[in-house]
Write a protein that holds these residues in place. Structure first.
Motif, mmCIF file in Angstrom:
data_model
loop_
_atom_site.group_PDB
_atom_site.id
_atom_site.type_symbol
_atom_site.label_atom_id
_atom_site.label_comp_id
_atom_site.label_asym_id
_atom_site.label_seq_id
_atom_site.Cartn_x
_atom_site.Cartn_y
_atom_site.Cartn_z
ATOM 1 N N ASP A 181 50.633 -0.361 89.673
ATOM 2 C CA ASP A 181 50.277 0.813 90.480
ATOM 3 C C ASP A 181 48.859 0.745 91.042
ATOM 4 O OD1 ASP A 181 52.788 1.971 89.863
ATOM 5 O OD2 ASP A 181 51.973 2.746 87.990
ATOM 6 N N ILE A 182 48.167 -0.372 90.870
ATOM 7 C CA ILE A 182 46.816 -0.510 91.402
ATOM 8 C C ILE A 182 46.490 -1.998 91.498
ATOM 9 C CG2 ILE A 182 45.665 -0.439 89.142
ATOM 10 C CD1 ILE A 182 43.479 1.280 90.529
ATOM 11 N N ASP A 183 45.742 -2.374 92.526
ATOM 12 C CA ASP A 183 45.364 -3.771 92.718
ATOM 13 C C ASP A 183 44.006 -4.032 92.087
ATOM 14 O OD1 ASP A 183 47.680 -4.359 94.077
ATOM 15 O OD2 ASP A 183 46.800 -4.092 96.072
ATOM 16 N N VAL A 184 44.014 -4.828 91.037
ATOM 17 C CA VAL A 184 42.781 -5.259 90.383
ATOM 18 C C VAL A 184 42.570 -6.724 90.764
ATOM 19 C CG1 VAL A 184 41.619 -5.667 88.193
ATOM 20 C CG2 VAL A 184 43.035 -3.623 88.503
ATOM 21 N N ILE A 185 41.453 -7.003 91.430
ATOM 22 C CA ILE A 185 41.209 -8.324 92.006
ATOM 23 C C ILE A 185 40.049 -9.005 91.296
ATOM 24 C CG2 ILE A 185 40.665 -9.596 94.113
ATOM 25 C CD1 ILE A 185 43.371 -8.185 94.196
ATOM 26 N N VAL A 186 40.221 -10.294 91.045
ATOM 27 C CA VAL A 186 39.144 -11.139 90.543
ATOM 28 C C VAL A 186 38.726 -12.081 91.659
ATOM 29 C CG1 VAL A 186 38.546 -12.972 88.933
ATOM 30 C CG2 VAL A 186 39.882 -11.026 88.139
ATOM 31 N N ASP A 187 37.447 -12.046 91.989
ATOM 32 C CA ASP A 187 36.875 -12.892 93.033
ATOM 33 C C ASP A 187 35.591 -13.484 92.462
ATOM 34 O OD1 ASP A 187 35.474 -13.964 95.200
ATOM 35 O OD2 ASP A 187 36.023 -12.355 96.573
ATOM 36 N N PRO A 188 35.517 -14.813 92.303
ATOM 37 C CA PRO A 188 34.319 -15.408 91.681
ATOM 38 C C PRO A 188 33.048 -15.202 92.484
ATOM 39 C CG PRO A 188 35.695 -17.104 92.655
ATOM 40 C CD PRO A 188 36.485 -15.835 92.711
ATOM 41 N N GLY A 189 33.190 -14.796 93.738
ATOM 42 C CA GLY A 189 32.019 -14.540 94.569
ATOM 43 C C GLY A 189 31.499 -13.119 94.474
ATOM 44 N N ARG A 190 32.161 -12.284 93.667
ATOM 45 C CA ARG A 190 31.750 -10.885 93.513
ATOM 46 C C ARG A 190 31.594 -10.554 92.043
ATOM 47 N NH1 ARG A 190 35.747 -6.896 95.872
ATOM 48 N NH2 ARG A 190 33.972 -5.481 95.656
ATOM 49 N N SER A 191 30.469 -9.993 91.690
ATOM 50 C CA SER A 191 30.231 -9.498 90.321
ATOM 51 C C SER A 191 30.576 -10.535 89.260
ATOM 52 C CB SER A 191 31.012 -8.202 90.081
ATOM 53 O OG SER A 191 30.563 -7.177 90.916
ATOM 54 N N TYR A 192 30.266 -11.790 89.532
ATOM 55 C CA TYR A 192 30.493 -12.871 88.567
ATOM 56 C C TYR A 192 31.946 -12.930 88.100
ATOM 57 C CZ TYR A 192 25.411 -12.987 88.479
ATOM 58 O OH TYR A 192 24.092 -13.076 88.853
ATOM 59 N N GLY A 193 32.856 -12.637 89.013
ATOM 60 C CA GLY A 193 34.270 -12.772 88.697
ATOM 61 C C GLY A 193 34.843 -11.695 87.808
ATOM 62 N N ARG A 194 34.150 -10.544 87.697
ATOM 63 C CA ARG A 194 34.691 -9.464 86.874
ATOM 64 C C ARG A 194 35.836 -8.769 87.626
ATOM 65 N NH1 ARG A 194 33.090 -12.024 83.156
ATOM 66 N NH2 ARG A 194 33.912 -10.407 81.776
ATOM 67 N N PRO A 195 36.854 -8.283 86.938
ATOM 68 C CA PRO A 195 37.947 -7.556 87.585
ATOM 69 C C PRO A 195 37.417 -6.306 88.307
ATOM 70 C CG PRO A 195 38.566 -8.202 85.366
ATOM 71 C CD PRO A 195 37.098 -8.470 85.487
ATOM 72 N N MET A 196 37.863 -6.132 89.545
ATOM 73 C CA MET A 196 37.347 -5.051 90.389
ATOM 74 C C MET A 196 38.494 -4.302 91.062
ATOM 75 S SD MET A 196 33.865 -5.518 90.434
ATOM 76 C CE MET A 196 33.243 -4.900 92.008
ATOM 77 N N VAL A 197 38.269 -3.014 91.289
ATOM 78 C CA VAL A 197 39.100 -2.206 92.182
ATOM 79 C C VAL A 197 38.199 -1.785 93.323
ATOM 80 C CG1 VAL A 197 40.468 -0.118 92.451
ATOM 81 C CG2 VAL A 197 40.553 -1.391 90.308
ATOM 82 N N ASP A 198 38.383 -2.386 94.482
ATOM 83 C CA ASP A 198 37.439 -2.220 95.583
ATOM 84 C C ASP A 198 36.043 -2.612 95.086
ATOM 85 O OD1 ASP A 198 39.483 -1.382 97.296
ATOM 86 O OD2 ASP A 198 39.282 0.685 96.654
ATOM 87 N N ASP A 199 35.104 -1.672 94.999
ATOM 88 C CA ASP A 199 33.753 -1.997 94.531
ATOM 89 C C ASP A 199 33.494 -1.508 93.110
ATOM 90 O OD1 ASP A 199 33.013 -3.194 96.965
ATOM 91 O OD2 ASP A 199 32.562 -1.243 97.851
ATOM 92 N N VAL A 200 34.545 -1.128 92.405
ATOM 93 C CA VAL A 200 34.383 -0.558 91.060
ATOM 94 C C VAL A 200 34.797 -1.592 90.007
ATOM 95 C CG1 VAL A 200 35.100 1.267 89.486
ATOM 96 C CG2 VAL A 200 34.864 1.748 91.937
ATOM 97 N N PRO A 201 33.886 -1.998 89.130
ATOM 98 C CA PRO A 201 34.278 -2.879 88.021
ATOM 99 C C PRO A 201 35.186 -2.137 87.042
ATOM 100 C CG PRO A 201 31.890 -2.950 88.386
ATOM 101 C CD PRO A 201 32.418 -1.791 89.168
ATOM 102 N N VAL A 202 36.271 -2.762 86.660
ATOM 103 C CA VAL A 202 37.212 -2.132 85.741
ATOM 104 C C VAL A 202 36.528 -1.779 84.421
ATOM 105 C CG1 VAL A 202 39.323 -2.504 84.388
ATOM 106 C CG2 VAL A 202 39.224 -3.230 86.782
#
Length: 227
Positions: A152-173
């Motif tokens: 029900d929500i997209d949690v994205i990991v991107d190594p170029g953002r926040s050291y690869g922490r899981p994010m929802v848009d700009d919010v760290p999980v």
């Protein structure tokens, strides 16, 4: 330096948490040789983003019917013969329910597929490629990963953002989970991070352990004691 391959970002415990895997299963997979991982002390980050993607893909392949042995043999072959690091995080692979395959092309012929573990070509069958949760870069390797344990929500990991922490848009999980641990209500957390209430609940759900089930023995009523 490419942060996808060169930065150890995750401990084993974090990879198990992000992918919803038992720690023992992850340990077995790492020992099998199917995954590429660095060495380090217990509790230290040893797994890169590419390693996280490989672990996700290994689970995807296992659920698609491939044996751990078949996956491991193909991964080792690609590393040793082709010098391709993190092969399970590469888009050039396909699978047919039994084996991993690699695309080949011959002059004057259509593209074909070759089984990696023994280089047998011309294999028929229905092939599938990759995982819908992986976002691919132009070089054919994974660039992002959607964590499928969250529904029900997209949690994205991107190594170029926040050291690869899981994010929802700009919010760290992890920021949302920390707020839940302080006792804040879902509505308060949703307002703080510009989320919907159901999105907060979706983020928290994989982190809540169900209460342990304790089997109790049903005793027959003792009528004498009730008199």
């Amino acid at each position: 330096m490419d942060p996808r391959f060169d930065l150890p970002l995750y401990t084993r415990a974090e990879v198990a948490l992000h992918l919803g895997l038992p720690a023992t299963t992850l340990g077995d997979w790492l020992r099998s040789g199917a995954l590429e991982a660095g060495s380090g002390s217990r509790g230290e980050p040893t797994i890169t983003f590419a390693g996280l993607v490989e672990t996700h893909m290994l689970r995807h392949l296992r659920r698609s019917g491939l044996s751990l042995q078949a996956i491991g043999e193909a991964a080792v072959a690609l590393r040793s013969r082709a010098g391709r690091h993190y092969p399970l995080a590469w888009s050039g692979l396909a699978y047919d329910g039994r084996d991993l395959l690699i695309e080949i092309s011959n002059e004057g012929r259509e593209h074909g597929w070759e089984r990696i573990r023994d280089s047998q070509g011309g294999l028929p069958g229905v092939l599938r490629r990759g995982s819908a949760a992986i976002g691919w870069a132009d070089d054919g390797y994974a660039a992002t990963l959607r964590l499928v344990i969250y529904s029900d929500i997209d949690v994205i990991v991107d190594p170029g953002r926040s050291y690869g922490r899981p994010m929802v848009d700009d919010v760290p999980v992890e920021n949302v989970i920390d707020q839940v641990r302080t006792g804040a209500s879902y509505r308060e957390i949703a307002a703080k991070f510009n989320l919907e209430d159901f999105e907060v609940e979706a983020l928290v759900r994989p982190h809540i352990r169900p209460p342990a089930f304790r089997k109790t023995r049903h005793l027959q009523p003792q009528t004498d004691s009730l008199l």
